[in-house]
Design an enzyme around this catalytic site. Structure first.
Site, PDB file in Angstrom:
ATOM      1  N   SER A 113      16.988  30.475  54.003  1.00  0.00           N
ATOM      2  CA  SER A 113      16.131  30.117  52.882  1.00  0.00           C
ATOM      3  C   SER A 113      16.898  29.269  51.862  1.00  0.00           C
ATOM      4  O   SER A 113      17.408  28.204  52.212  1.00  0.00           O
ATOM      5  CB  SER A 113      15.534  31.375  52.257  1.00  0.00           C
ATOM      6  OG  SER A 113      14.432  31.056  51.442  1.00  0.00           O
ATOM      7  N   ASP A 162      15.206  30.110  59.157  1.00  0.00           N
ATOM      8  CA  ASP A 162      13.830  30.009  58.682  1.00  0.00           C
ATOM      9  C   ASP A 162      13.679  29.155  57.423  1.00  0.00           C
ATOM     10  O   ASP A 162      13.026  29.563  56.464  1.00  0.00           O
ATOM     11  CB  ASP A 162      13.216  31.392  58.465  1.00  0.00           C
ATOM     12  CG  ASP A 162      11.695  31.344  58.652  1.00  0.00           C
ATOM     13  OD1 ASP A 162      11.258  31.039  59.767  1.00  0.00           O
ATOM     14  OD2 ASP A 162      10.959  31.596  57.681  1.00  0.00           O
ATOM     15  N   HIS A 184      10.057  35.823  57.699  1.00  0.00           N
ATOM     16  CA  HIS A 184      11.022  34.923  57.065  1.00  0.00           C
ATOM     17  C   HIS A 184      12.422  35.517  57.061  1.00  0.00           C
ATOM     18  O   HIS A 184      13.400  34.828  57.318  1.00  0.00           O
ATOM     19  CB  HIS A 184      10.560  34.624  55.641  1.00  0.00           C
ATOM     20  CG  HIS A 184      11.401  33.626  54.923  1.00  0.00           C
ATOM     21  ND1 HIS A 184      11.708  32.385  55.440  1.00  0.00           N
ATOM     22  CD2 HIS A 184      12.004  33.687  53.708  1.00  0.00           C
ATOM     23  CE1 HIS A 184      12.457  31.713  54.576  1.00  0.00           C
ATOM     24  NE2 HIS A 184      12.659  32.488  53.528  1.00  0.00           N
TER      25      HIS A 184
END
Length: 322
Positions: A151, A175, A303
């Site tokens: 992220s 992700d 995620h």
């Protein structure tokens, strides 16, 4: 949401909680907490054998001007990889992955997160983060063969590769791509923009469970204990700070696509099958710019791949190191 004054915009920020102002000191916690005392629970939850506690130390690297970055150093040998967590998380998000990997590594608390210093300007964007992370990597893991970023940590690792390619020999993005935006991460934005303080540990845990229905209560409780702090009046708040920009502004990560195009090292994207944060068009753009990039989809993961499928992610990282 905060407003109409400057607000945190966590488009690519993931994890537990809502933003906060700079905290000069962290009071002692009334709740029993040993940050190195929960590894056996991590291992047990995923069926990993566990006998001796891993050798983990907390390190601090001074930054130019003011403040310091904190990090967890696993093992006694020279670190083979560097791990960068997502926004509103901290270095302990990788604990189960690290137990499975059993490699010497460094997991960094990103600026404004975990035990790292909060910035007075709340500037926690990828390029600002990368400048601080470079200092920490050169001090703690200059010969690491792999940088892993999830992220916000993934966007930061792209910026790090652009400014210091000699220390990003290979890159794994977990992700995230520069195509991330607040719409793709809407549920995460809703969670992170929640209350700033909570009346009790039970209250902060209850909210965390509500937003993470596929995770066990025990794993989420560990996450809260690593990521929150009890105040002197018995209330709880998250440890981390978040960036602040104007209400009608939105961050633009598009220049990071060019950085990915220019990066020459091995590149892997790990995508959570149940996550909306990376769209099919993002994968298409990545492959257009880097046809040699590996794209791996992890079933049963949202995620937070490291939280949902830590053993599978550990296998992927071990393969990237092979």
């Amino acid at each position: 949401m905060y407003g109409p004054h400057p607000v945190p915009i966590p488009s690519a920020f993931v994890g537990l909680g809502s933003g906060g102002d700079r905290v000069a000191t962290i009071p002692a916690m009334a709740v029993d907490y040993d940050e190195f005392g929960m590894f056996a629970d991590n291992a047990s939850e995923v069926g990993l054998p566990y006998s001796d506690a891993p050798h983990v130390t907390r390190e601090s690297v001074p930054l130019a001007g003011d403040g310091a970055l904190s990090a967890l150093k696993w093992g006694t040998a020279a670190p083979e990889l560097v791990l960068l967590h997502g926004g509103a998380q901290n270095a302990h998000t990788w604990d189960t992955v690290n137990l499975a990997l059993q490699r010497p590594l460094v997991a960094i608390d990103m600026p404004g997160h975990g035990h790292s210093t909060h910035r007075t300007d709340h500037g926690y964007w990828p390029r600002e983060n990368a400048a601080a992370v470079e200092t920490a990597v050169r001090a703690l893991a200059p010969d690491a063969r792999l940088v892993v970023g999830m992220s916000l940590g993934g966007l930061t690792s792209i910026a790090l590769a652009a400014r210091a390619p000699d220390i990003v020999r290979a890159l794994v993005l977990v992700d995230v791509t520069p195509g991330v935006n607040s719409e793709k991460a809407s549920s995460i934005v809703q969670f992170v923009n929640g209350p700033e303080s909570f009346a009790s540990l039970d209250e902060i845990l209850e909210r965390t469970i509500a937003f993470n229905p596929t995770r066990t209560e025990s794993s989420l409780r560990r996450g809260v204990l690593h990521n929150a702090v009890e105040q002197g009046d018995g209330t709880w708040r998250w440890r981390y700070d978040l960036p602040r920009i104007g209400e009608n502004e939105r961050p633009d990560w598009s220049s990071l696509w060019d950085d990915l195009s220019a990066y020459r090292g091995p590149l892997t994207l790990v995508r959570g099958a149940a996550s909306p944060v990376v769209a099919d068009e993002d994968v298409d753009e990545l492959r257009r710019r880097r046809p040699d990039a590996r794209v791996i989809v992890v079933e049963g993961a949202g995620h937070s791949v490291q939280g949902d499928q830590p053993l599978e992610l550990a296998k992927i990282l071990a393969d990237a190191l092979a």
